[in-house]
Design a protein around this motif. Structure first.
Motif, short mmCIF file in Angstrom:
data_model
loop_
_atom_site.label_atom_id
_atom_site.label_comp_id
_atom_site.label_asym_id
_atom_site.label_seq_id
_atom_site.Cartn_x
_atom_site.Cartn_y
_atom_site.Cartn_z
N ILE A 1 0.90 -1.15 0.00
CA ILE A 1 0.00 0.00 0.00
C ILE A 1 0.93 1.20 0.00
O ILE A 1 1.53 1.53 1.01
CB ILE A 1 -0.94 -0.02 1.22
N PRO B 1 2.43 5.09 -1.82
CA PRO B 1 2.09 6.51 -1.72
C PRO B 1 1.12 6.94 -2.82
O PRO B 1 1.00 6.26 -3.83
CB PRO B 1 3.43 7.19 -1.94
N THR C 1 2.57 14.01 -0.85
CA THR C 1 2.67 12.56 -0.92
C THR C 1 2.03 11.97 0.33
O THR C 1 2.51 12.21 1.44
CB THR C 1 4.14 12.13 -1.04
N VAL C 2 0.94 11.26 0.15
CA VAL C 2 0.18 10.73 1.28
C VAL C 2 0.17 9.20 1.18
O VAL C 2 0.21 8.65 0.08
CB VAL C 2 -1.29 11.22 1.22
N TRP C 3 0.09 8.53 2.33
CA TRP C 3 -0.04 7.07 2.31
C TRP C 3 -1.44 6.71 1.82
O TRP C 3 -2.44 7.22 2.34
CB TRP C 3 0.20 6.51 3.71
N TRP D 1 -4.47 5.77 4.19
CA TRP D 1 -5.39 6.76 4.80
C TRP D 1 -6.57 7.02 3.88
O TRP D 1 -7.71 7.18 4.33
CB TRP D 1 -4.67 8.07 5.10
N GLY E 1 -0.53 -1.29 7.83
CA GLY E 1 0.21 -0.08 8.18
C GLY E 1 1.12 -0.32 9.38
O GLY E 1 2.22 0.24 9.47
#
Lengths: 310, 144
Positions: free
Chosen positions: A117, A119, A126-128, A131, A188
């Motif tokens: 999972i 970015p 740049t977000v995971w 989320w 995560g």
């Protein structure tokens, strides 16, 4: 039998409106889930479950359109059983999909697949992706839970199994969402197996829904006694009707079956039933419209002989 | 029950500010070894954006870059088995390796290149989500 009994016309209209709302909201959920899906097996399973939840709504709307149609030369008993056919079809789809997804989830665990999972770039940040998935899963829970709660009482009044199953499945949707979120958070936290385990758990619930529905649907198609909405037990209304018919014609054999939302009664071995009571009288305190058909069969002579085949 | 679920979720969210983490611990191994084991596909032209990403990663983890040159097949297999942390080469997004390892974004590209176009990229071990995020962040920072 054609048209709908007057007492259920209003509820039927409400049920249709709820199912159209379901199609609208669940389609929005499906789009959101698809956009956030990534390579998580739990997300894929939850996405497919949301997609499958469109089937009962579609089958209900098709059946509701056909049910009030007049009997034709080819279908002299009308179309009240379209409902049952639709119910069986959706049960089979659920079972097959549940089985396939369970297999995929378990294989993921056996092979030790480490789900990536990664970015995603949102508004230059740049977000995971995890989320974003969690946000999508949270949204996916809200419409079905509300719609499920609204549909349940209507399905009871209409004695509608498709609608009832739909309501129950939607009401339980929060578990799917929660399992999906747990799977993503697990990944995560570095537990690679959390994703496949969550996927397997969600597919188990799909499979379970499919199998129970198949059992109820088969009972109706085999002309079994009318069943409760909630499960495979014989309906209390049917038991009461059976009792009343038996009391009135003690020498007869009384048989009840179910056709869609209606009960069909056959009183066998009565030469002359005499003046017939009204449906309301026969149904006692239960809704009179449920008695869709009452037929009498005269005794064969001499009694206990096999029917003449000539 | 609902309150318990809510409290649990809140707890995880608060604890999860440093999510995601690696199941095989690449990020912490890089930090403790102070080394990034980099596979460099033989013949792959160095790319300024990729160099900047590497420099940024190296600074962030206080690690030097240990280069191993080789054929892409061999290097990607080593990456899959966890004997390398990162592989640099020119890969297409539609490469058959894309399911076995994670291929990062094309380095230094303003627009996403077509799926079958070979572009300079880093490949990382599948599922090492923390490490994958760290490389992506170093990359997006370098592009600015």
């Amino acid at each position: 039998m054609s048209g709908l009994p007057q007492p259920i016309v209003h509820d039927m209209r409400r049920a249709k409106r709820l199912e159209w709302l379901t199609l609208f909201w669940m389609s929005s959920v499906v789009v959101v889930m698809y956009l956030a899906m990534g390579s998580s097996q739990a997300m894929k399973t939850a996405f497919l479950e949301d997609m499958l939840s469109l089937i009962p709504a579609i089958t209900f709307l098709i059946a509701a359109r056909l049910e009030p149609k007049r009997p034709s030369e080819k279908y002299p008993y009308g179309f009240v059983r379209v409902n049952s056919l639709a119910f069986l079809a959706s049960a089979v789809v659920l079972t097959v999909m549940g089985g396939l997804l369970l297999f995929e989830g378990v294989m993921g665990l056996v092979k030790g697949e480490h789900p990536t999972i990664g970015p995603i770039t949102l508004f230059g940040q740049t977000v995971w992706l995890g989320w974003v998935m969690i946000a999508a899963l949270t949204y996916s829970v809200i419409p079905p839970v509300i719609l499920g709660r609204l549909k349940k009482p209507v399905s009871h009044r209409l004695r509608d199994k498709v609608l009832h199953t739909d309501a129950l499945m939607q009401k339980a949707d929060w578990m799917t969402g929660l399992a999906g979120i747990a799977g993503i958070l697990g990944v995560g936290l570095g537990y690679w197996w959390a994703d496949s385990a969550a996927a397997a758990f969600i597919s188990l619930s799909i499979l379970w829904d499919g199998l129970t529905n198949m059992r109820t649907a088969s009972a109706e198609l085999l002309d079994g006694a009318p069943r409760e909405l909630k499960g495979p037990a014989i309906s209390q209304e049917a038991k009461r009707l059976h009792e009343r018919l038996q009391k009135r014609w003690p020498e007869a054999t009384v048989r009840l079956r179910e056709s869609g939302r209606y009960m069909m009664a056959s009183v066998e071995g009565v030469a002359d039933p005499g003046p017939l009571p009204s449906a309301a009288e026969l149904m006692g305190g239960d809704p009179a419209w449920r008695l869709g058909h009452l037929s009498f069969v005269p005794p064969s002579s001499p009694p206990d002989d096999p029917p003449d085949s000539g | 029950m609902a309150r318990l679920v809510f409290a649990g979720a809140l707890g995880i969210l608060l604890a999860g500010c440093d999510l995601p983490r690696d199941p095989e611990g690449t990020e912490s191994l890089v930090r403790s070894r102070q080394t990034i084991r980099l596979g460099w596909v033989s013949g792959a032209r160095p790319d300024p954006a990729a160099q900047a990403t590497l420099a940024k990663l190296s600074r962030k983890f206080g690690a030097r870059v240990e280069r191993h040159a080789g054929e892409s097949e061999a290097l990607l297999s080593e990456l899959e088995e966890g004997r390398l942390d990162l592989v640099y080469g020119h890969f297409a997004e539609s490469s058959p390796w894309a399911t076995k390892v994670h291929l990062g974004e094309a380095e230094g590209a303003k627009k996403k290149p077509p799926k079958d176009r070979h572009a300079p990229r880093f490949a990382m071990r599948n599922g090492e989500n923390g490490w994958i995020m760290a490389v992506a962040r170093a990359g997006s920072g370098a592009a600015e």
